[in-house]
Enzyme design. Structure first.
Site, mmCIF file in Angstrom:
data_model
loop_
_atom_site.group_PDB
_atom_site.id
_atom_site.type_symbol
_atom_site.label_atom_id
_atom_site.label_comp_id
_atom_site.label_asym_id
_atom_site.label_seq_id
_atom_site.Cartn_x
_atom_site.Cartn_y
_atom_site.Cartn_z
ATOM 1 N N ASP A 171 0.818 -1.209 0.000
ATOM 2 C CA ASP A 171 0.000 0.000 0.000
ATOM 3 C C ASP A 171 0.857 1.266 0.000
ATOM 4 O OD1 ASP A 171 -2.962 0.279 -0.114
ATOM 5 O OD2 ASP A 171 -2.510 1.806 1.393
ATOM 6 N N GLU A 191 -1.782 10.134 6.940
ATOM 7 C CA GLU A 191 -1.540 8.834 6.370
ATOM 8 C C GLU A 191 -0.042 8.516 6.353
ATOM 9 O OE1 GLU A 191 -4.721 7.811 4.081
ATOM 10 O OE2 GLU A 191 -3.641 6.476 2.732
ATOM 11 N N GLU A 225 -11.773 5.416 -2.348
ATOM 12 C CA GLU A 225 -12.220 5.918 -1.050
ATOM 13 C C GLU A 225 -13.577 5.343 -0.634
ATOM 14 O OE1 GLU A 225 -9.556 6.696 -0.013
ATOM 15 O OE2 GLU A 225 -9.349 8.851 0.242
ATOM 16 N N GLU A 246 -9.400 -3.400 -6.601
ATOM 17 C CA GLU A 246 -9.486 -3.387 -5.129
ATOM 18 C C GLU A 246 -9.675 -4.817 -4.610
ATOM 19 O OE1 GLU A 246 -8.737 -1.244 -3.062
ATOM 20 O OE2 GLU A 246 -9.164 0.754 -3.808
#
Ligand SMILES: Cc1ncc(CN)c(N)n1
EC number: 3.5.99.2
Length: 230
Positions: free
Chosen positions: A59, A98, A152, A220
């Site tokens: 990620d 983040e 998101e 995803e």
């Protein structure tokens, strides 16, 4: 999978929003992401350390191109208020919350700076990076928005299932980053932008956005599958 054109669909849909059409068109992959066993393991605190390590390292590679894609949204948004919203999000969340989370989480998982620097994308990550690169270099605001919105909104989808917060901050803060009033407002903004510009596009434009949206949802699911493997 819904293959119905937007005009036909919206004439009978209870929630005729363009973003709702996109989401419905992405089933069953959408539900595969929001109900994914790896997401469930994060939520219930059972995600194995080794898997979180691999997931977050991948990620981190994702975050680099995601940040670049947000930059493209700043450049390509068709209104000044929209541009400012992207610029604000880019500055606040990507740079502060983040990035600091990744540093602390990867430290806690025992990932060395050398491992971070030498991480290479797994196939699922490489495909996602390619989609983000494609959207960014297209400079096409609807395509950029479609990818941002999937990234998101689908995460809000699984994080909204949160119950008792896990004790491990690596899991708890990852959930918190994708839930709560600010994050919901951000997702609401992304959906609202798609709802505003989608219906005004010609048929081919709408179908193109739908293809990009579906591809992002599929990726995803692949990304979570990759994290859950071995
Ligand atoms: C692969 C992926 N998808 C979504 C998110 C949510 N920002 C993320 N961090 N990584």
């Amino acid at each position: 999978m819904n293959a119905v054109p937007f005009d036909t669909w919206s004439a009978q849909a209870p929630d005729p929003r363009f973003s709702a059409w996109l989401r419905e068109s992405s089933e069953p992959d959408w539900s595969a992401v929001t109900g994914h066993p790896f997401a469930t393991a994060i939520l219930d605190g059972t995600a194995a350390r080794e898997r979180m390590r691999r997931y977050l390292l991948q990620d981190l590679l994702f975050l680099d191109r995601w940040t670049a894609l947000l930059g493209a949204a700043v450049a390509c948004a068709d209104t000044f208020p929209g541009r400012l919203t992207f610029a604000r999000f880019l500055g606040q969340t990507a740079a502060e919350e983040e990035a600091s989370y990744f540093d602390r989480a990867l430290d806690a998982l025992g990932v060395t700076p050398g491992e971070r620097a030498s991480a290479r994308p797994e196939p699922a990550t490489a495909d996602f990076l390619a989609l983000m690169d494609q959207a960014r270099s297209s400079q096409d605001y609807p395509s950029i928005l479609a990818v941002l919105c999937v990234v998101e909104w689908s995460y809000l989808g699984w994080a909204s299932r949160a119950g008792e917060p896990p004790a491990d901050f690596v899991l708890r803060e990852w959930i918190d980053l994708h839930e709560g009033p600010d994050f919901r407002a951000w997702v609401g903004f992304l959906r609202g932008e798609l709802d505003r510009i989608g219906p005004a596009l010609p048929d081919e434009g709408r179908e193109h956005v739908r293809a990009v949206f579906r591809r992002a949802v599929r990726l995803e699911a692949d990304f979570f599958d990759m994290a859950a493997e071995g």
